[in-house]
Design a protein around this motif. Sequence first.
Motif, PDB file in Angstrom:
ATOM      1  N   ASP A 103     -14.329   9.349 -11.164  1.00  0.00           N
ATOM      2  CA  ASP A 103     -13.097   9.546 -11.941  1.00  0.00           C
ATOM      3  C   ASP A 103     -13.442   9.652 -13.427  1.00  0.00           C
ATOM      4  O   ASP A 103     -14.265   8.894 -13.931  1.00  0.00           O
ATOM      5  N   PRO A 104     -12.778  10.564 -14.149  1.00  0.00           N
ATOM      6  CA  PRO A 104     -13.048  10.687 -15.582  1.00  0.00           C
ATOM      7  C   PRO A 104     -12.410   9.570 -16.411  1.00  0.00           C
ATOM      8  O   PRO A 104     -12.836   9.298 -17.527  1.00  0.00           O
ATOM      9  N   TRP A 105     -11.397   8.923 -15.868  1.00  0.00           N
ATOM     10  CA  TRP A 105     -10.730   7.810 -16.556  1.00  0.00           C
ATOM     11  C   TRP A 105      -9.882   7.043 -15.549  1.00  0.00           C
ATOM     12  O   TRP A 105      -9.727   7.450 -14.410  1.00  0.00           O
ATOM     13  N   VAL A 106      -9.322   5.948 -15.999  1.00  0.00           N
ATOM     14  CA  VAL A 106      -8.473   5.109 -15.147  1.00  0.00           C
ATOM     15  C   VAL A 106      -7.177   5.851 -14.841  1.00  0.00           C
ATOM     16  O   VAL A 106      -6.633   6.555 -15.688  1.00  0.00           O
ATOM     17  N   ARG A 107      -6.709   5.650 -13.632  1.00  0.00           N
ATOM     18  CA  ARG A 107      -5.408   6.191 -13.229  1.00  0.00           C
ATOM     19  C   ARG A 107      -4.518   5.011 -12.833  1.00  0.00           C
ATOM     20  O   ARG A 107      -4.944   4.121 -12.120  1.00  0.00           O
ATOM     21  N   LEU A 108      -3.298   5.054 -13.319  1.00  0.00           N
ATOM     22  CA  LEU A 108      -2.331   4.006 -13.010  1.00  0.00           C
ATOM     23  C   LEU A 108      -1.326   4.560 -12.000  1.00  0.00           C
ATOM     24  O   LEU A 108      -0.670   5.571 -12.279  1.00  0.00           O
ATOM     25  N   ASP A 109      -1.225   3.918 -10.848  1.00  0.00           N
ATOM     26  CA  ASP A 109      -0.184   4.258  -9.887  1.00  0.00           C
ATOM     27  C   ASP A 109       1.070   3.519 -10.322  1.00  0.00           C
ATOM     28  O   ASP A 109       1.041   2.293 -10.509  1.00  0.00           O
ATOM     29  N   LEU A 110       2.159   4.258 -10.474  1.00  0.00           N
ATOM     30  CA  LEU A 110       3.392   3.674 -10.996  1.00  0.00           C
ATOM     31  C   LEU A 110       4.434   3.491  -9.901  1.00  0.00           C
ATOM     32  O   LEU A 110       4.381   4.147  -8.852  1.00  0.00           O
ATOM     33  N   SER A 111       5.383   2.607 -10.163  1.00  0.00           N
ATOM     34  CA  SER A 111       6.393   2.255  -9.166  1.00  0.00           C
ATOM     35  C   SER A 111       7.306   3.426  -8.809  1.00  0.00           C
ATOM     36  O   SER A 111       7.922   3.416  -7.747  1.00  0.00           O
ATOM     37  N   ASP A 112       7.391   4.454  -9.645  1.00  0.00           N
ATOM     38  CA  ASP A 112       8.230   5.608  -9.331  1.00  0.00           C
ATOM     39  C   ASP A 112       7.491   6.648  -8.485  1.00  0.00           C
ATOM     40  O   ASP A 112       7.994   7.730  -8.228  1.00  0.00           O
ATOM     41  N   GLY A 113       6.267   6.321  -8.040  1.00  0.00           N
ATOM     42  CA  GLY A 113       5.500   7.208  -7.179  1.00  0.00           C
ATOM     43  C   GLY A 113       4.590   8.177  -7.918  1.00  0.00           C
ATOM     44  O   GLY A 113       3.876   8.951  -7.296  1.00  0.00           O
ATOM     45  N   THR A 114       4.594   8.140  -9.229  1.00  0.00           N
ATOM     46  CA  THR A 114       3.743   9.029 -10.013  1.00  0.00           C
ATOM     47  C   THR A 114       2.450   8.317 -10.409  1.00  0.00           C
ATOM     48  O   THR A 114       2.308   7.106 -10.223  1.00  0.00           O
ATOM     49  N   LEU A 116      -0.329   7.979 -13.711  1.00  0.00           N
ATOM     50  CA  LEU A 116      -0.535   8.203 -15.138  1.00  0.00           C
ATOM     51  C   LEU A 116      -2.006   8.022 -15.463  1.00  0.00           C
ATOM     52  O   LEU A 116      -2.597   6.988 -15.132  1.00  0.00           O
ATOM     53  N   SER A 117      -2.598   9.021 -16.085  1.00  0.00           N
ATOM     54  CA  SER A 117      -3.985   8.906 -16.536  1.00  0.00           C
ATOM     55  C   SER A 117      -4.023   8.046 -17.784  1.00  0.00           C
ATOM     56  O   SER A 117      -3.249   8.252 -18.712  1.00  0.00           O
ATOM     57  N   ALA A 118      -4.928   7.089 -17.800  1.00  0.00           N
ATOM     58  CA  ALA A 118      -5.127   6.222 -18.968  1.00  0.00           C
ATOM     59  C   ALA A 118      -6.501   6.564 -19.542  1.00  0.00           C
ATOM     60  O   ALA A 118      -7.513   5.966 -19.179  1.00  0.00           O
ATOM     61  N   MET A 119      -6.540   7.548 -20.422  1.00  0.00           N
ATOM     62  CA  MET A 119      -7.791   8.076 -20.940  1.00  0.00           C
ATOM     63  C   MET A 119      -8.533   7.095 -21.833  1.00  0.00           C
ATOM     64  O   MET A 119      -9.685   7.320 -22.188  1.00  0.00           O
ATOM     65  N   GLY A 120      -7.894   6.013 -22.213  1.00  0.00           N
ATOM     66  CA  GLY A 120      -8.530   5.007 -23.053  1.00  0.00           C
ATOM     67  C   GLY A 120      -9.606   4.205 -22.349  1.00  0.00           C
ATOM     68  O   GLY A 120     -10.373   3.491 -22.985  1.00  0.00           O
ATOM     69  N   ILE A 121      -9.652   4.299 -21.033  1.00  0.00           N
ATOM     70  CA  ILE A 121     -10.714   3.649 -20.253  1.00  0.00           C
ATOM     71  C   ILE A 121     -11.419   4.750 -19.488  1.00  0.00           C
ATOM     72  O   ILE A 121     -10.920   5.219 -18.476  1.00  0.00           O
ATOM     73  N   GLN A 122     -12.557   5.190 -20.014  1.00  0.00           N
ATOM     74  CA  GLN A 122     -13.295   6.302 -19.417  1.00  0.00           C
ATOM     75  C   GLN A 122     -14.777   5.983 -19.344  1.00  0.00           C
ATOM     76  O   GLN A 122     -15.354   5.503 -20.315  1.00  0.00           O
ATOM     77  N   PRO A 123     -15.388   6.237 -18.193  1.00  0.00           N
ATOM     78  CA  PRO A 123     -16.787   5.864 -18.006  1.00  0.00           C
ATOM     79  C   PRO A 123     -17.809   6.868 -18.539  1.00  0.00           C
ATOM     80  O   PRO A 123     -18.991   6.705 -18.313  1.00  0.00           O
ATOM     81  N   GLY A 124     -17.391   7.868 -19.287  1.00  0.00           N
ATOM     82  CA  GLY A 124     -18.289   8.914 -19.750  1.00  0.00           C
ATOM     83  C   GLY A 124     -19.614   8.437 -20.306  1.00  0.00           C
ATOM     84  O   GLY A 124     -20.661   8.586 -19.686  1.00  0.00           O
ATOM     85  N   ILE A 125     -19.624   7.845 -21.487  1.00  0.00           N
ATOM     86  CA  ILE A 125     -20.865   7.411 -22.126  1.00  0.00           C
ATOM     87  C   ILE A 125     -21.175   5.947 -21.786  1.00  0.00           C
ATOM     88  O   ILE A 125     -22.319   5.582 -21.571  1.00  0.00           O
ATOM     89  N   ALA A 126     -20.158   5.112 -21.738  1.00  0.00           N
ATOM     90  CA  ALA A 126     -20.353   3.665 -21.519  1.00  0.00           C
ATOM     91  C   ALA A 126     -19.704   3.259 -20.190  1.00  0.00           C
ATOM     92  O   ALA A 126     -18.615   2.695 -20.157  1.00  0.00           O
ATOM     93  N   LYS A 127     -20.396   3.536 -19.105  1.00  0.00           N
ATOM     94  CA  LYS A 127     -19.848   3.301 -17.768  1.00  0.00           C
ATOM     95  C   LYS A 127     -19.544   1.826 -17.523  1.00  0.00           C
ATOM     96  O   LYS A 127     -18.485   1.484 -17.009  1.00  0.00           O
TER      97      LYS A 127
END
Length: 151
Positions: A103-114, A116-127
């Motif tokens: 995964d390029p970043w964290v994904r949040l599963d939300l109560s409305d069924g959608t 949301l990508s949370a790009m602030g937590i991404q394993p690119g350089i600092a896994k």
Amino acid sequence: MSTPLPPPGLPVTFRPTVTRAVLLGLGAALFVVLTAGALLTGSFSTGDRITFTTAGLVVFGVLALLARPKVVATEDGVTVVNMATTRKLAWAQIVRVNLRAGDPWVRLDLSDGTTLSAMGIQPGIAKQQAITHARALRALAEAHGTGRSAT
């Protein structure tokens, strides 16, 4: 399976610090090089100098935009700041925090069924930092809302 960590104290901000430092450092360096080149080259007209300096500012602005993502957790909920959007969520809205291999970043599963990508937590350089931050956000979601961990 590892033992769940206790959630960190609030408020806490998660951001890809190494990626952010690289992007902002590169943007500043390019701005300085383009501006110095424009000012130190005698064959450029005033318009050329303005164009080079403006190009440096545009490049810095784009890289600063790429460095913007973060996830801020407070007692009230989570604010997800991505490159062009900001979304505030109550803890109860977060059902699951996911960071799977690849995964390029964290994904949040939300109560409305959608999702949301949370790009602030991404394993690119600092896994390892991203994994630690994802686990901390997961622990916070479980402690403050209805969150469940993903396997």
